[in-house]
Design a protein around this motif. Structure first.
Motif, PDB file in Angstrom:
ATOM      1  N   PHE A  83       8.521 -16.283 -36.608  1.00 29.09           N
ATOM      2  CA  PHE A  83       9.367 -17.608 -35.925  1.00 29.09           C
ATOM      3  C   PHE A  83       8.422 -18.093 -34.790  1.00 29.09           C
ATOM      4  O   PHE A  83       8.284 -17.159 -33.888  1.00 29.09           O
ATOM      5  CB  PHE A  83      10.469 -17.437 -35.653  1.00 29.09           C
ATOM      6  CG  PHE A  83      11.702 -17.354 -36.842  1.00 29.09           C
ATOM      7  CD1 PHE A  83      12.013 -18.139 -37.688  1.00 29.09           C
ATOM      8  CD2 PHE A  83      12.228 -15.858 -37.017  1.00 29.09           C
ATOM      9  CE1 PHE A  83      12.742 -17.731 -38.730  1.00 29.09           C
ATOM     10  CE2 PHE A  83      13.037 -15.597 -37.721  1.00 29.09           C
ATOM     11  CZ  PHE A  83      13.643 -16.622 -38.791  1.00 29.09           C
ATOM     12  N   ASP A  84       7.930 -19.219 -34.830  1.00 33.60           N
ATOM     13  CA  ASP A  84       7.223 -19.570 -33.648  1.00 33.60           C
ATOM     14  C   ASP A  84       7.085 -21.121 -33.852  1.00 33.60           C
ATOM     15  O   ASP A  84       7.398 -21.806 -34.602  1.00 33.60           O
ATOM     16  CB  ASP A  84       5.550 -18.933 -33.532  1.00 33.60           C
ATOM     17  CG  ASP A  84       5.192 -18.979 -32.041  1.00 33.60           C
ATOM     18  OD1 ASP A  84       5.430 -19.963 -31.435  1.00 33.60           O
ATOM     19  OD2 ASP A  84       4.791 -17.960 -31.846  1.00 33.60           O
ATOM     20  N   SER A  85       6.172 -21.776 -32.963  1.00 35.12           N
ATOM     21  CA  SER A  85       5.780 -23.255 -33.024  1.00 35.12           C
ATOM     22  C   SER A  85       5.179 -23.382 -34.164  1.00 35.12           C
ATOM     23  O   SER A  85       4.310 -22.901 -34.769  1.00 35.12           O
ATOM     24  CB  SER A  85       5.552 -23.786 -32.011  1.00 35.12           C
ATOM     25  OG  SER A  85       3.924 -23.408 -31.895  1.00 35.12           O
ATOM     26  N   SER A  86       5.406 -24.706 -34.992  1.00 36.78           N
ATOM     27  CA  SER A  86       4.519 -24.929 -36.433  1.00 36.78           C
ATOM     28  C   SER A  86       3.223 -25.055 -35.947  1.00 36.78           C
ATOM     29  O   SER A  86       2.452 -24.533 -37.027  1.00 36.78           O
ATOM     30  CB  SER A  86       5.285 -26.349 -36.849  1.00 36.78           C
ATOM     31  OG  SER A  86       6.633 -26.119 -37.084  1.00 36.78           O
ATOM     32  N   GLY A  87       2.634 -25.323 -34.850  1.00 39.84           N
ATOM     33  CA  GLY A  87       1.354 -25.548 -34.604  1.00 39.84           C
ATOM     34  C   GLY A  87       0.605 -24.075 -34.481  1.00 39.84           C
ATOM     35  O   GLY A  87      -0.482 -23.808 -35.189  1.00 39.84           O
ATOM     36  N   THR A  88       1.327 -23.159 -34.017  1.00 37.26           N
ATOM     37  CA  THR A  88       1.013 -21.819 -33.729  1.00 37.26           C
ATOM     38  C   THR A  88       0.811 -21.149 -35.209  1.00 37.26           C
ATOM     39  O   THR A  88      -0.091 -20.620 -35.506  1.00 37.26           O
ATOM     40  CB  THR A  88       1.716 -21.104 -32.921  1.00 37.26           C
ATOM     41  OG1 THR A  88       1.775 -21.485 -31.461  1.00 37.26           O
ATOM     42  CG2 THR A  88       1.400 -19.528 -32.713  1.00 37.26           C
ATOM     43  N   LEU A  89       1.813 -21.326 -35.854  1.00 38.73           N
ATOM     44  CA  LEU A  89       1.912 -20.616 -37.318  1.00 38.73           C
ATOM     45  C   LEU A  89       0.975 -21.409 -38.249  1.00 38.73           C
ATOM     46  O   LEU A  89       0.402 -20.561 -38.956  1.00 38.73           O
ATOM     47  CB  LEU A  89       3.415 -21.121 -38.161  1.00 38.73           C
ATOM     48  CG  LEU A  89       4.603 -20.604 -37.061  1.00 38.73           C
ATOM     49  CD1 LEU A  89       5.751 -21.010 -37.865  1.00 38.73           C
ATOM     50  CD2 LEU A  89       4.401 -18.779 -37.286  1.00 38.73           C
ATOM     51  N   LYS A  90       0.634 -22.398 -38.076  1.00 38.63           N
ATOM     52  CA  LYS A  90      -0.549 -23.236 -38.670  1.00 38.63           C
ATOM     53  C   LYS A  90      -1.915 -22.526 -38.400  1.00 38.63           C
ATOM     54  O   LYS A  90      -2.648 -22.249 -39.292  1.00 38.63           O
ATOM     55  CB  LYS A  90      -0.505 -24.547 -38.667  1.00 38.63           C
ATOM     56  CG  LYS A  90      -1.512 -25.571 -39.145  1.00 38.63           C
ATOM     57  CD  LYS A  90      -2.746 -25.751 -38.132  1.00 38.63           C
ATOM     58  CE  LYS A  90      -4.167 -26.340 -38.819  1.00 38.63           C
ATOM     59  NZ  LYS A  90      -5.105 -26.503 -37.886  1.00 38.63           N
ATOM     60  N   THR A  91      -2.074 -22.400 -37.226  1.00 40.53           N
ATOM     61  CA  THR A  91      -3.314 -21.954 -36.618  1.00 40.53           C
ATOM     62  C   THR A  91      -3.370 -20.375 -37.137  1.00 40.53           C
ATOM     63  O   THR A  91      -4.635 -19.970 -37.744  1.00 40.53           O
ATOM     64  CB  THR A  91      -3.246 -21.833 -35.146  1.00 40.53           C
ATOM     65  OG1 THR A  91      -3.383 -23.009 -34.672  1.00 40.53           O
ATOM     66  CG2 THR A  91      -4.724 -21.109 -34.797  1.00 40.53           C
ATOM     67  N   GLN A  92      -2.405 -19.505 -36.999  1.00 42.53           N
ATOM     68  CA  GLN A  92      -2.299 -18.112 -37.638  1.00 42.53           C
ATOM     69  C   GLN A  92      -2.877 -18.082 -39.162  1.00 42.53           C
ATOM     70  O   GLN A  92      -3.516 -17.244 -39.570  1.00 42.53           O
ATOM     71  CB  GLN A  92      -0.825 -17.462 -37.536  1.00 42.53           C
ATOM     72  CG  GLN A  92      -0.680 -17.420 -35.860  1.00 42.53           C
ATOM     73  CD  GLN A  92       0.635 -16.701 -35.730  1.00 42.53           C
ATOM     74  OE1 GLN A  92       1.603 -16.580 -36.677  1.00 42.53           O
ATOM     75  NE2 GLN A  92       1.012 -16.355 -34.541  1.00 42.53           N
ATOM     76  N   ILE A  93      -2.124 -19.197 -40.009  1.00 35.11           N
ATOM     77  CA  ILE A  93      -2.319 -19.183 -41.280  1.00 35.11           C
ATOM     78  C   ILE A  93      -3.954 -19.596 -41.583  1.00 35.11           C
ATOM     79  O   ILE A  93      -4.654 -18.708 -42.542  1.00 35.11           O
ATOM     80  CB  ILE A  93      -1.606 -20.088 -42.144  1.00 35.11           C
ATOM     81  CG1 ILE A  93      -0.113 -19.846 -42.073  1.00 35.11           C
ATOM     82  CG2 ILE A  93      -1.935 -20.725 -43.411  1.00 35.11           C
ATOM     83  CD1 ILE A  93       0.737 -20.856 -42.410  1.00 35.11           C
ATOM     84  N   GLN A  94      -4.406 -20.554 -40.996  1.00 36.07           N
ATOM     85  CA  GLN A  94      -5.613 -20.835 -40.874  1.00 36.07           C
ATOM     86  C   GLN A  94      -6.686 -19.759 -40.634  1.00 36.07           C
ATOM     87  O   GLN A  94      -7.641 -19.523 -41.401  1.00 36.07           O
ATOM     88  CB  GLN A  94      -5.948 -21.990 -40.034  1.00 36.07           C
ATOM     89  CG  GLN A  94      -7.285 -22.628 -40.174  1.00 36.07           C
ATOM     90  CD  GLN A  94      -7.715 -23.685 -39.137  1.00 36.07           C
ATOM     91  OE1 GLN A  94      -6.505 -24.178 -38.671  1.00 36.07           O
ATOM     92  NE2 GLN A  94      -8.787 -24.356 -39.023  1.00 36.07           N
ATOM     93  N   GLU A  95      -6.435 -18.778 -39.895  1.00 32.27           N
ATOM     94  CA  GLU A  95      -7.236 -17.727 -39.257  1.00 32.27           C
ATOM     95  C   GLU A  95      -7.181 -16.406 -40.114  1.00 32.27           C
ATOM     96  O   GLU A  95      -7.560 -15.359 -39.810  1.00 32.27           O
ATOM     97  CB  GLU A  95      -6.867 -17.242 -37.735  1.00 32.27           C
ATOM     98  CG  GLU A  95      -7.241 -18.534 -36.867  1.00 32.27           C
ATOM     99  CD  GLU A  95      -6.952 -18.447 -35.480  1.00 32.27           C
ATOM    100  OE1 GLU A  95      -6.262 -17.311 -35.172  1.00 32.27           O
ATOM    101  OE2 GLU A  95      -7.730 -19.155 -34.687  1.00 32.27           O
ATOM    102  N   GLY A  96      -6.067 -16.450 -41.131  1.00 31.62           N
ATOM    103  CA  GLY A  96      -6.027 -15.469 -42.180  1.00 31.62           C
ATOM    104  C   GLY A  96      -4.822 -14.455 -42.227  1.00 31.62           C
ATOM    105  O   GLY A  96      -4.735 -13.540 -42.746  1.00 31.62           O
TER     106      GLY A  96
END
Length: 288
Positions: A83-96
């Motif tokens: 659980f986190d902000s959607s922007g942070t989660l998007k970045t984490q997904i993008q980074e693998g």
């Protein structure tokens, strides 16, 4: 003659018994094969699966409750939430990061990962959304919440432009709740002045903003209706369409998932009546 008849009867009986035994011997392997096939199928169905679900912070309470419910439906599936902000989660997904399902608090962050989205939003041409799985799951509302007792007597969004307000808690501009808040203050014509006067304090996600209001560190905060409900905060106003856009939570299975079928099943489960009752209890509604 009697001895001959008796002998014939004994011989016939022996042949009959041998014949039955032969039939049973022929049938036994098939029965064993069926049993083995059933056992194999049962083992396959019960194979342990772990699903990593990245979800907006505002879904913490509801998804934690649903996690317990899903144990009854799919005991072999372990749900692990981030659980986190959607922007942070998007970045984490993008980074693998390992992620099977992404649930965002706004369309923007999902669009940034969807190859079929507007190129003006998905500027990097990212392709993470599994085709055919994206759905609009829920709708939330943006509200103005105040600390217990409402010390500054703030009654509505218009009061944010008066001397009643000394400090307002908002989400950062890179998180959905912050983007909705910026839109509201811009439409009210007070964003620039409040920033210049130091009347705004920021949180990295909606939970941080909620905490600032709960602890009376700010006079008011702009958060989601669901977070206000979960924290027991007083809501004094709700943003209408004249102040900010509709708050839709999209969800999708990601094409990087190694458990796509199990992920699809859980995403379908989130749309059932049982789950919707959990969501609606805190203020979510099913997205139309």
């Amino acid at each position: 003659m009697k001895k001959l008849m008796a002998g014939l009867l004994v011989s016939a009986l022996a042949v009959s018994i041998l014949g039955c035994g032969s039939k049973q011997a022929e049938e036994t392997p098939a029965a064993e094969e069926t049993t083995e096939a059933e056992e194999t199928a049962a083992e396959t169905e019960a194979e342990p699966v772990t699903l990593n679900i990245f979800a907006a912070a505002s879904m913490t309470e509801t998804l934690t409750e649903i996690q317990e419910m899903y144990k009854e439906t799919a005991p072999n599936v372990t749900l692990v939430f981030n659980f986190d902000s959607s922007g942070t989660l998007k970045t984490q997904i993008q980074e693998g990061a390992d992620c099977d399902i992404f649930i965002s608090a706004a369309q923007k962050q999902m669009n940034q990962l969807d190859k079929d989205a507007d190129p003006e939003v998905n500027t990097e041409g990212l392709d993470f959304v599994l085709e055919g799985t994206r759905v609009n799951l829920l709708e939330n509302k943006v509200v103005l919440a105040v600390p217990d007792g409402n010390p500054k007597d703030i009654q509505n969004f218009e009061d944010l432009g008066t001397d009643k307000l000394s400090l307002l808690a908002l989400g950062n501009e890179d998180v959905p709740v912050g983007q909705y808040s910026t839109e509201i203050l811009t439409n009210l014509g007070i964003l620039d002045k409040h920033e210049a006067d130091g009347k705004i304090t920021y949180g990295s996600n909606v939970k941080e903003v909620t905490t600032q209001v709960s602890e009376a560190a700010a006079d008011a905060g702009i958060i989601y209706a669901t977070d206000a409900y979960s924290a027991g905060l007083t809501v004094v106003d709700q943003a209408g369409s004249d102040l900010c856009k509709q708050v839709i939570y999209p969800a999708a299975v990601l094409n990087i998932s190694e458990n796509q079928e199990a992920a699809k099943e859980f995403l379908a489960y989130l749309q059932t009546d049982d789950c919707m009752k959990v969501f609606e209890a805190v203020g979510f509604t099913a997205a139309e």
